[in-house]
Design a protein around this motif. Structure first.
Motif, PDB file in Angstrom:
ATOM      1  N   PRO A   4     -51.508 -17.238   9.525  1.00  0.00           N
ATOM      2  CA  PRO A   4     -51.101 -16.769   8.200  1.00  0.00           C
ATOM      3  C   PRO A   4     -51.806 -15.463   7.836  1.00  0.00           C
ATOM      4  O   PRO A   4     -52.935 -15.207   8.272  1.00  0.00           O
ATOM      5  N   VAL A   5     -51.146 -14.639   7.031  1.00  0.00           N
ATOM      6  CA  VAL A   5     -51.802 -13.460   6.480  1.00  0.00           C
ATOM      7  C   VAL A   5     -52.733 -13.884   5.349  1.00  0.00           C
ATOM      8  O   VAL A   5     -53.840 -13.363   5.194  1.00  0.00           O
ATOM      9  N   ILE A   6     -52.294 -14.840   4.539  1.00  0.00           N
ATOM     10  CA  ILE A   6     -53.093 -15.363   3.430  1.00  0.00           C
ATOM     11  C   ILE A   6     -53.205 -16.876   3.559  1.00  0.00           C
ATOM     12  O   ILE A   6     -52.208 -17.549   3.818  1.00  0.00           O
ATOM     13  N   ILE A  52     -57.506 -12.755  -3.758  1.00  0.00           N
ATOM     14  CA  ILE A  52     -56.963 -12.221  -2.507  1.00  0.00           C
ATOM     15  C   ILE A  52     -57.491 -10.812  -2.248  1.00  0.00           C
ATOM     16  O   ILE A  52     -57.772 -10.436  -1.107  1.00  0.00           O
ATOM     17  N   ALA A  53     -57.642 -10.030  -3.324  1.00  0.00           N
ATOM     18  CA  ALA A  53     -58.106  -8.650  -3.192  1.00  0.00           C
ATOM     19  C   ALA A  53     -59.617  -8.538  -3.028  1.00  0.00           C
ATOM     20  O   ALA A  53     -60.134  -7.437  -2.814  1.00  0.00           O
ATOM     21  N   GLY A  54     -60.331  -9.640  -3.134  1.00  0.00           N
ATOM     22  CA  GLY A  54     -61.788  -9.585  -3.027  1.00  0.00           C
ATOM     23  C   GLY A  54     -62.451  -9.004  -4.251  1.00  0.00           C
ATOM     24  O   GLY A  54     -63.602  -8.559  -4.196  1.00  0.00           O
ATOM     25  N   VAL A  65     -57.901 -13.893   4.427  1.00  0.00           N
ATOM     26  CA  VAL A  65     -56.821 -12.915   4.487  1.00  0.00           C
ATOM     27  C   VAL A  65     -56.946 -12.116   5.781  1.00  0.00           C
ATOM     28  O   VAL A  65     -57.998 -11.531   6.054  1.00  0.00           O
ATOM     29  N   ALA A  66     -55.884 -12.139   6.576  1.00  0.00           N
ATOM     30  CA  ALA A  66     -55.854 -11.395   7.840  1.00  0.00           C
ATOM     31  C   ALA A  66     -57.083 -11.702   8.688  1.00  0.00           C
ATOM     32  O   ALA A  66     -57.687 -10.811   9.287  1.00  0.00           O
ATOM     33  N   PRO A 161     -52.001  -1.410   6.275  1.00  0.00           N
ATOM     34  CA  PRO A 161     -52.586  -2.726   5.976  1.00  0.00           C
ATOM     35  C   PRO A 161     -51.640  -3.855   6.348  1.00  0.00           C
ATOM     36  O   PRO A 161     -50.415  -3.729   6.209  1.00  0.00           O
ATOM     37  N   PRO A 162     -52.166  -4.986   6.808  1.00  0.00           N
ATOM     38  CA  PRO A 162     -51.302  -6.142   7.072  1.00  0.00           C
ATOM     39  C   PRO A 162     -50.721  -6.750   5.797  1.00  0.00           C
ATOM     40  O   PRO A 162     -49.740  -7.479   5.860  1.00  0.00           O
ATOM     41  N   LEU A 163     -51.325  -6.427   4.629  1.00  0.00           N
ATOM     42  CA  LEU A 163     -50.891  -7.032   3.370  1.00  0.00           C
ATOM     43  C   LEU A 163     -50.793  -5.971   2.285  1.00  0.00           C
ATOM     44  O   LEU A 163     -51.716  -5.173   2.084  1.00  0.00           O
ATOM     45  N   LEU A 164     -49.660  -5.983   1.562  1.00  0.00           N
ATOM     46  CA  LEU A 164     -49.471  -5.116   0.408  1.00  0.00           C
ATOM     47  C   LEU A 164     -49.453  -5.983  -0.848  1.00  0.00           C
ATOM     48  O   LEU A 164     -48.652  -6.910  -0.966  1.00  0.00           O
TER      49      LEU A 164
END
Length: 237
Positions: A4-6, A52-54, A65-66, A161-164
């Motif tokens: 998973p990405v997240i 998620i964004a830390g 995440v990633a 980035p793997p996640l937007l």
């Protein structure tokens, strides 16, 4: 099996006053998903985005995440994580008005120490792809809201980035500019970008999301995958 990405597991966040912002939230997002997070103010969706964004840490539970355990990062580690693993789009763009469009887009690569030539090549490619190449030497204040959001997207994608992540990306836009951003999110998802958007805008969610997660009172109230216009539960709740 693809990782998973997240992956959030049992995430709980309690602020000093009031009810818990998040209560035992578990959520998994796979590569290539386009997820809209919906819910009223105070439902917990923005707190989850900050996890998620830390930008915040849970009191209990894990946030991965990633492949990075975000909940374990210190301040410096979280800043590096945001540079390397995620791109962020904000409601009010967060562009630097005293820098040109091109220089705004180059900033993330410069912070990572990417060579100027390589960074410019990537930036010029994004300018072309997002239809704003003619504005490369302009300053953000001279652009429309939709154009400024495209610049913000280019900046967010600069380091691949793997996640937007996006927080109310159409909230400060007029209807025409909002439609531009909706189309852009659809295009990014079609290219394989994993996207998570927090929004109040039901029409935005309907325009691009393949999955809609609704928050209420710090918990996930529903989690549905949209296929051929029909919602199907991801997890029975």
């Amino acid at each position: 099996m693809t990782e998973p990405v997240i992956e959030l597991s049992g995430v709980h966040r309690q602020f000093v006053d009031g009810p818990a912002a998040l209560r035992d939230v578990s959520l998994t997002v796979q590569p290539g998903e386009a997820v809209a997070i919906l819910g009223p103010s105070g439902s917990g969706k923005s707190t989850m985005l900050n996890m998620i964004a830390g930008l915040d840490r849970p009191d209990s539970g894990t946030v991965t995440v990633a492949g990075v355990r975000v909940d374990k990062l210190g301040e410096a580690g979280a800043a590096k994580y945001r540079r390397n693993k995620i791109g962020m789009i904000f409601q009010f763009f967060n562009l630097l008005d005293d820098l040109t469009v091109l220089d705004n887009i180059l900033l993330p690569a410069e912070m990572m120490g990417v060579g100027r030539g390589e960074a410019r090549k990537r930036a010029n490619s994004l300018l072309e792809t997002l239809g704003i190449a003619k504005h490369a030497r302009a300053y953000p204040g001279r652009l429309s809201g939709g154009e400024r959001q495209r610049v913000a997207v280019a900046r967010a994608l600069m380091n691949r980035p793997p996640l937007l992540l996006a927080d109310e990306p159409t909230g400060a836009l007029d209807s025409a500019s909002g439609e531009e951003v909706k189309g852009l999110l659809r295009e990014l998802h079609a290219d394989g970008q994993t996207i998570v958007v927090v929004t109040h805008d039901e029409s935005l969610a309907a325009s691009f999301a393949t999955r809609i997660v609704r928050f209420r009172d710090g918990q996930i109230a529903s989690d549905t995958r949209v296929q051929n216009g029909s919602p199907e539960p991801v997890v029975a709740r």
